[in-house]
Motif scaffolding. Structure first.
Motif, mmCIF file in Angstrom:
data_model
loop_
_atom_site.group_PDB
_atom_site.id
_atom_site.type_symbol
_atom_site.label_atom_id
_atom_site.label_comp_id
_atom_site.label_asym_id
_atom_site.label_seq_id
_atom_site.Cartn_x
_atom_site.Cartn_y
_atom_site.Cartn_z
ATOM 1 N N UNK A 1 34.249 54.913 39.159
ATOM 2 C CA UNK A 1 33.840 53.526 38.939
ATOM 3 C C UNK A 1 34.940 52.755 38.206
ATOM 4 N N UNK A 2 35.491 53.349 37.164
ATOM 5 C CA UNK A 2 36.553 52.677 36.402
ATOM 6 C C UNK A 2 37.817 52.497 37.243
ATOM 7 N N UNK A 3 38.216 53.529 37.970
ATOM 8 C CA UNK A 3 39.420 53.454 38.788
ATOM 9 C C UNK A 3 39.288 52.377 39.862
ATOM 10 N N UNK A 4 38.190 52.394 40.596
ATOM 11 C CA UNK A 4 38.015 51.411 41.666
ATOM 12 C C UNK A 4 37.834 50.008 41.125
ATOM 13 N N UNK A 5 37.229 49.864 39.955
ATOM 14 C CA UNK A 5 37.109 48.541 39.339
ATOM 15 C C UNK A 5 38.490 47.982 39.027
ATOM 16 N N UNK A 6 39.368 48.813 38.509
ATOM 17 C CA UNK A 6 40.744 48.373 38.215
ATOM 18 C C UNK A 6 41.505 48.023 39.489
ATOM 19 N N UNK A 7 41.326 48.817 40.525
ATOM 20 C CA UNK A 7 42.010 48.555 41.796
ATOM 21 C C UNK A 7 41.530 47.239 42.398
ATOM 22 N N UNK A 8 40.214 47.035 42.437
ATOM 23 C CA UNK A 8 39.670 45.796 42.992
ATOM 24 C C UNK A 8 40.126 44.594 42.169
ATOM 25 N N UNK A 9 40.123 44.740 40.849
ATOM 26 C CA UNK A 9 40.531 43.639 39.980
ATOM 27 C C UNK A 9 41.995 43.276 40.208
ATOM 28 N N UNK A 10 42.862 44.269 40.290
ATOM 29 C CA UNK A 10 44.278 44.016 40.497
ATOM 30 C C UNK A 10 44.538 43.379 41.850
ATOM 31 N N UNK A 11 43.912 43.913 42.889
ATOM 32 C CA UNK A 11 44.119 43.348 44.224
ATOM 33 C C UNK A 11 43.581 41.917 44.303
#
Length: 112
Positions: free
Chosen positions: A64-74
């Motif tokens: 959840x944390x990893x994908x949240x960071x990826x979505x936020x950055x993109x």
């Protein structure tokens, strides 16, 4: 905030669906039958059906944390691209595909 929420949900959904299947796969590989046991046999040996979700919280939180960071950055990089892209207002549609490809490649590359 929408990007964080979407990424967290996406990461959690993937782990929530995949973790029980991975647990069953590992149990089948570790069974002493040589050729592997059936899923029915493995589930009957465990105390409850819910045991396939044992150990779920740690990978769930991490994904959840990893994908949240990826979505936020993109999401942030694409919005930044759109903000500073001076060709958005032009009606020249000849290069739209190449511009879109460049945007996706650069923003995706920055995201990781």
């Amino acid at each position: 905030i929408h990007d964080l929420l979407a990424g967290g949900i996406a990461g959690s959904a993937g782990i929530f669906v995949g973790h029980p299947l991975d647990s069953l796969k590992v149990r089948m590989q570790m069974s002493s039958g040589g050729g592997g046991s059936s899923i029915r046999t493995i589930l009957s040996q465990s105390s409850t059906l819910g045991s396939v979700w044992n150990g779920l919280p740690a990978p769930l939180a991490g994904a959840a944390a990893l994908n949240a960071c990826i979505f936020l950055t993109y999401g942030s990089t694409t919005r930044l691209w759109d903000k500073y892209d001076t060709t958005n207002g032009n009606n020249n549609n000849n290069d739209d595909d190449s511009k879109s490809l460049a945007k996706e490649a650069i923003c995706g590359g920055i995201t990781g």
